[in-house]
Motif scaffolding. Structure first.
Motif, PDB file in Angstrom:
ATOM      1  N   MET A   1       0.818  -1.203   0.000  1.00  0.00           N
ATOM      2  CA  MET A   1       0.000   0.000   0.000  1.00  0.00           C
ATOM      3  C   MET A   1       0.861   1.266   0.000  1.00  0.00           C
ATOM      4  O   MET A   1       0.576   2.227  -0.722  1.00  0.00           O
ATOM      5  CB  MET A   1      -0.923  -0.012   1.221  1.00  0.00           C
ATOM      6  CG  MET A   1      -1.848   1.190   1.313  1.00  0.00           C
ATOM      7  SD  MET A   1      -2.950   1.068   2.740  1.00  0.00           S
ATOM      8  CE  MET A   1      -3.829   2.637   2.620  1.00  0.00           C
ATOM      9  N   GLN A   2       1.926   1.267   0.800  1.00  0.00           N
ATOM     10  CA  GLN A   2       2.764   2.451   0.884  1.00  0.00           C
ATOM     11  C   GLN A   2       3.474   2.734  -0.432  1.00  0.00           C
ATOM     12  O   GLN A   2       3.609   3.892  -0.850  1.00  0.00           O
ATOM     13  CB  GLN A   2       3.803   2.298   2.012  1.00  0.00           C
ATOM     14  CG  GLN A   2       3.250   2.472   3.409  1.00  0.00           C
ATOM     15  CD  GLN A   2       2.351   1.298   3.847  1.00  0.00           C
ATOM     16  OE1 GLN A   2       2.606   0.153   3.464  1.00  0.00           O
ATOM     17  NE2 GLN A   2       1.311   1.600   4.624  1.00  0.00           N
ATOM     18  N   LEU A   3       3.922   1.679  -1.103  1.00  0.00           N
ATOM     19  CA  LEU A   3       4.608   1.848  -2.382  1.00  0.00           C
ATOM     20  C   LEU A   3       3.670   2.422  -3.433  1.00  0.00           C
ATOM     21  O   LEU A   3       4.047   3.316  -4.202  1.00  0.00           O
ATOM     22  CB  LEU A   3       5.172   0.513  -2.856  1.00  0.00           C
ATOM     23  CG  LEU A   3       5.937   0.535  -4.187  1.00  0.00           C
ATOM     24  CD1 LEU A   3       7.157   1.436  -4.094  1.00  0.00           C
ATOM     25  CD2 LEU A   3       6.340  -0.884  -4.586  1.00  0.00           C
ATOM     26  N   ILE A   4       2.433   1.929  -3.466  1.00  0.00           N
ATOM     27  CA  ILE A   4       1.467   2.426  -4.446  1.00  0.00           C
ATOM     28  C   ILE A   4       1.082   3.868  -4.126  1.00  0.00           C
ATOM     29  O   ILE A   4       0.974   4.711  -5.018  1.00  0.00           O
ATOM     30  CB  ILE A   4       0.229   1.514  -4.498  1.00  0.00           C
ATOM     31  CG1 ILE A   4       0.629   0.132  -5.029  1.00  0.00           C
ATOM     32  CG2 ILE A   4      -0.854   2.130  -5.372  1.00  0.00           C
ATOM     33  CD1 ILE A   4      -0.480  -0.882  -5.016  1.00  0.00           C
ATOM     34  N   GLU A   5       0.887   4.169  -2.860  1.00  0.00           N
ATOM     35  CA  GLU A   5       0.587   5.549  -2.473  1.00  0.00           C
ATOM     36  C   GLU A   5       1.713   6.486  -2.907  1.00  0.00           C
ATOM     37  O   GLU A   5       1.458   7.578  -3.452  1.00  0.00           O
ATOM     38  CB  GLU A   5       0.400   5.641  -0.963  1.00  0.00           C
ATOM     39  CG  GLU A   5       0.123   7.061  -0.485  1.00  0.00           C
ATOM     40  CD  GLU A   5       0.175   7.199   1.028  1.00  0.00           C
ATOM     41  OE1 GLU A   5       0.240   8.359   1.503  1.00  0.00           O
ATOM     42  OE2 GLU A   5       0.161   6.173   1.738  1.00  0.00           O
ATOM     43  N   GLN A   6       2.957   6.063  -2.687  1.00  0.00           N
ATOM     44  CA  GLN A   6       4.106   6.875  -3.086  1.00  0.00           C
ATOM     45  C   GLN A   6       4.126   7.077  -4.601  1.00  0.00           C
ATOM     46  O   GLN A   6       4.400   8.179  -5.085  1.00  0.00           O
ATOM     47  CB  GLN A   6       5.394   6.189  -2.642  1.00  0.00           C
ATOM     48  CG  GLN A   6       6.663   6.944  -3.026  1.00  0.00           C
ATOM     49  CD  GLN A   6       7.918   6.171  -2.633  1.00  0.00           C
ATOM     50  OE1 GLN A   6       7.866   5.193  -1.908  1.00  0.00           O
ATOM     51  NE2 GLN A   6       9.057   6.621  -3.143  1.00  0.00           N
ATOM     52  N   THR A   7       3.785   6.023  -5.357  1.00  0.00           N
ATOM     53  CA  THR A   7       3.753   6.122  -6.815  1.00  0.00           C
ATOM     54  C   THR A   7       2.704   7.133  -7.264  1.00  0.00           C
ATOM     55  O   THR A   7       2.957   7.953  -8.151  1.00  0.00           O
ATOM     56  CB  THR A   7       3.449   4.738  -7.433  1.00  0.00           C
ATOM     57  OG1 THR A   7       4.443   3.803  -7.021  1.00  0.00           O
ATOM     58  CG2 THR A   7       3.429   4.807  -8.955  1.00  0.00           C
ATOM     59  N   ILE A   8       1.529   7.094  -6.657  1.00  0.00           N
ATOM     60  CA  ILE A   8       0.461   8.039  -7.011  1.00  0.00           C
ATOM     61  C   ILE A   8       0.901   9.465  -6.729  1.00  0.00           C
ATOM     62  O   ILE A   8       0.751  10.361  -7.569  1.00  0.00           O
ATOM     63  CB  ILE A   8      -0.832   7.714  -6.233  1.00  0.00           C
ATOM     64  CG1 ILE A   8      -1.367   6.331  -6.628  1.00  0.00           C
ATOM     65  CG2 ILE A   8      -1.901   8.789  -6.501  1.00  0.00           C
ATOM     66  CD1 ILE A   8      -2.485   5.830  -5.730  1.00  0.00           C
ATOM     67  N   ARG A   9       1.477   9.697  -5.551  1.00  0.00           N
ATOM     68  CA  ARG A   9       1.887  11.051  -5.176  1.00  0.00           C
ATOM     69  C   ARG A   9       2.966  11.578  -6.134  1.00  0.00           C
ATOM     70  O   ARG A   9       2.961  12.757  -6.504  1.00  0.00           O
ATOM     71  CB  ARG A   9       2.391  11.069  -3.735  1.00  0.00           C
ATOM     72  CG  ARG A   9       1.286  10.830  -2.702  1.00  0.00           C
ATOM     73  CD  ARG A   9       1.781  11.059  -1.284  1.00  0.00           C
ATOM     74  NE  ARG A   9       0.762  10.756  -0.300  1.00  0.00           N
ATOM     75  CZ  ARG A   9      -0.211  11.596   0.068  1.00  0.00           C
ATOM     76  NH1 ARG A   9      -0.271  12.800  -0.496  1.00  0.00           N
ATOM     77  NH2 ARG A   9      -1.096  11.244   0.987  1.00  0.00           N
ATOM     78  N   GLU A  10       3.885  10.714  -6.541  1.00  0.00           N
ATOM     79  CA  GLU A  10       4.947  11.147  -7.453  1.00  0.00           C
ATOM     80  C   GLU A  10       4.381  11.534  -8.816  1.00  0.00           C
ATOM     81  O   GLU A  10       4.795  12.544  -9.404  1.00  0.00           O
ATOM     82  CB  GLU A  10       5.970  10.022  -7.619  1.00  0.00           C
ATOM     83  CG  GLU A  10       6.854   9.796  -6.404  1.00  0.00           C
ATOM     84  CD  GLU A  10       7.783   8.609  -6.585  1.00  0.00           C
ATOM     85  OE1 GLU A  10       7.652   7.894  -7.615  1.00  0.00           O
ATOM     86  OE2 GLU A  10       8.632   8.376  -5.695  1.00  0.00           O
ATOM     87  N   LYS A  11       3.433  10.749  -9.310  1.00  0.00           N
ATOM     88  CA  LYS A  11       2.933  10.968 -10.664  1.00  0.00           C
ATOM     89  C   LYS A  11       2.028  12.198 -10.769  1.00  0.00           C
ATOM     90  O   LYS A  11       1.928  12.804 -11.840  1.00  0.00           O
ATOM     91  CB  LYS A  11       2.172   9.727 -11.161  1.00  0.00           C
ATOM     92  CG  LYS A  11       3.029   8.474 -11.281  1.00  0.00           C
ATOM     93  CD  LYS A  11       4.182   8.652 -12.241  1.00  0.00           C
ATOM     94  CE  LYS A  11       5.028   7.400 -12.347  1.00  0.00           C
ATOM     95  NZ  LYS A  11       6.191   7.579 -13.249  1.00  0.00           N
ATOM     96  N   ILE A  12       1.376  12.594  -9.673  1.00  0.00           N
ATOM     97  CA  ILE A  12       0.478  13.757  -9.750  1.00  0.00           C
ATOM     98  C   ILE A  12       1.173  15.050  -9.342  1.00  0.00           C
ATOM     99  O   ILE A  12       0.568  16.119  -9.411  1.00  0.00           O
ATOM    100  CB  ILE A  12      -0.784  13.556  -8.883  1.00  0.00           C
ATOM    101  CG1 ILE A  12      -0.428  13.541  -7.391  1.00  0.00           C
ATOM    102  CG2 ILE A  12      -1.553  12.312  -9.299  1.00  0.00           C
ATOM    103  CD1 ILE A  12      -1.640  13.630  -6.484  1.00  0.00           C
ATOM    104  N   ARG A  13       2.447  14.928  -8.964  1.00  0.00           N
ATOM    105  CA  ARG A  13       3.172  16.118  -8.534  1.00  0.00           C
ATOM    106  C   ARG A  13       3.237  17.129  -9.680  1.00  0.00           C
ATOM    107  O   ARG A  13       3.521  16.792 -10.821  1.00  0.00           O
ATOM    108  CB  ARG A  13       4.584  15.739  -8.084  1.00  0.00           C
ATOM    109  CG  ARG A  13       5.356  16.880  -7.420  1.00  0.00           C
ATOM    110  CD  ARG A  13       6.697  16.400  -6.915  1.00  0.00           C
ATOM    111  NE  ARG A  13       6.516  15.439  -5.813  1.00  0.00           N
ATOM    112  CZ  ARG A  13       7.159  14.275  -5.757  1.00  0.00           C
ATOM    113  NH1 ARG A  13       7.977  13.918  -6.722  1.00  0.00           N
ATOM    114  NH2 ARG A  13       6.956  13.467  -4.733  1.00  0.00           N
ATOM    115  N   GLY A  14       2.926  18.366  -9.386  1.00  0.00           N
ATOM    116  CA  GLY A  14       2.970  19.406 -10.410  1.00  0.00           C
ATOM    117  C   GLY A  14       1.628  19.703 -11.051  1.00  0.00           C
ATOM    118  O   GLY A  14       1.492  20.695 -11.771  1.00  0.00           O
TER     119      GLY A  14
END
Length: 424
Positions: free
Chosen positions: A210-223
């Motif tokens: 779950m933490q890895l997927i959450e981190q992936t989502i946050r990285e991709k929507i940055r900006g």
């Protein structure tokens, strides 16, 4: 137990741990208000996005990427829930713990979904015109296919008549008359507004980090600059006039009867669970009154069943009948409806209804998509109800509760799809 993380005001990530199965499924849902101005563009959009992205430049590369994830699958579509049209991205892979070389398959799938959503392939500052033309044609074919399924068509037409002038009248598949007005540029301009201004729910169901997927989502929507969005609040529809009767004629060999009722019950009301059980007694299963009387005992229908549209407060009966049996079938459907209201409910009908609903809910443990959809519906309805609580509330419904809640239900619309030469 479901876990959730609020990524920002618009995006919520839900994780449903299910170690029983060897797969992990993903559902990315973009909610838009149902409206004529964009319903058809929303119906075309996910299919264009799937054609290529920054991670995979075309459909062939998407297919290879999925194959490298041990045959992962990806599907897109549209649906509607209440007065919201939902764009759906659905994916499935084997769970990370079964990856032969320890690959992070869930992360790979989520990266593909977010690339498709956020980094589409463009041509001259817009979508690829060829892709858009092809997907418009495919969208028109999907609308035509629905019309060819006369059972589904009759139900859709009954709901359209019940919801005249309201958002729920619109089909999630869009309208053929809007296709000509969509091109690569207009669809891309619409897309640029959709992502930052929509409520987006992301579900992962299975065994994943779950933490890895959450981190992936946050990285991709940055900006991305998001505009605070909320789901369109659906209004329970009430009857505003006389009972509506509509007959339509086509080249059909079997009549299709759809009878629409207003339930006057919201999905968050305490009576909702009683309505679910009462509907099961009335027409949702082989134990029901419609099945055993209209179909079996009196042979007035090839099929007869009822279904709740929870978000709009509708209940629709569907029956396939001989043209000459219209009046008899209609009268018997209403007779069974009145029987529930009068309390003519046997112990077998009541107990079988409870058992059938609970068995159906138990089956969600073997179907991750059903499980995801269950929690998506609870989120939209804002009930805050998990699966075990839902079961407990169903079990707590009494026979009298079923009778009481049906006092609120009102006949609204009678739709009949008749043959061209039928005298009805």
């Amino acid at each position: 137990m479901i876990d959730s993380v609020q990524i920002n005001h618009n995006i919520t990530f839900y994780y449903i741990p299910m170690q029983k199965l060897k797969t992990t499924t993903f559902g990315l849902y973009i909610h838009r208000p149902l409206c004529e101005a964009e319903v058809t563009m929303n119906a075309v959009l996910p299919y264009v996005l799937k054609r290529g992205c920054g991670l995979c430049r075309d459909a062939a590369e998407v297919a290879r990427y999925l194959e490298e994830l041990y045959g992962a699958k990806l599907h897109v579509g549209v649906t509607k829930k209440g007065d919201n049209q939902t764009i759906v991205f659905d994916a499935e892979t084997i769970s990370d713990c079964y990856a032969p070389a320890g690959e992070q398959l869930s992360k790979g799938v989520m990266e593909l979904l977010l690339s498709i959503l956020l980094d589409p392939v463009l041509k001259d500052g817009a979508f690829d015109g060829e892709y858009v033309a092809q997907e418009k044609a495919n969208a028109a074919d999907r609308i035509e296919s629905l019309m060819n399924d006369k059972r589904a068509y009759a139900r859709m037409r009954c709901i359209e008549e019940m919801c005249k002038g309201r958002p729920y009248e619109l089909s999630a598949l869009g309208r053929t008359e809007d296709m000509d007005g969509i091109d690569a540029k207009s669809l891309y301009e619409h897309y640029k507004k959709v992502i930052p201004s929509s409520v987006i729910d992301i579900f992962v169901c299975g065994d994943a980090d779950m933490q890895l997927i959450e981190q992936t989502i946050r990285e991709k929507i940055r900006g991305i600059s998001f505009t605070d969005a909320n789901l369109t609040k659906t209004q329970i529809l009430t009857r505003d006039g006389d009972i509506k009767k509509v007959t339509e004629r086509m080249e059909v060999t079997q009549g299709k009867l759809a009878v629409g009722f207003r339930t006057n019950v919201k999905p968050a009301d305490k009576e909702f669970w009683a309505l679910v059980v009462a509907n099961s007694v009335f027409g949702a299963g082989t134990h029901s009154k419609l099945f055993n009387n209209v179909r079996e005992k009196l042979s007035l229908a090839y099929y007869a069943s009822s279904q709740i549209e929870r978000f709009n407060g509708l209940l629709v009966v569907n029956a396939g009948i001989e043209f000459s049996n219209f009046q008899k079938a209609y009268d018997e459907i209403l007779a069974q409806f009145e029987a529930v209201k009068k309390g003519e409910v046997t112990d077998m009908e009541y107990e079988s209804s409870i058992k059938t609903i609970i068995n159906s809910l138990n089956s969600y443990d073997d179907d991750q998509r059903y499980m995801r959809n269950f929690y998506l519906d609870q989120s939209i309805a804002q009930t805050g109800c998990d699966l075990e609580e839902y079961k407990a509330r169903i079990k707590a419904v009494t026979k009298q509760d079923c009778i009481d809640v049906f006092q609120k239900v009102e006949l609204d619309t009678v739709y009949f799809l008749a043959g061209e030469g039928d005298a009805q």
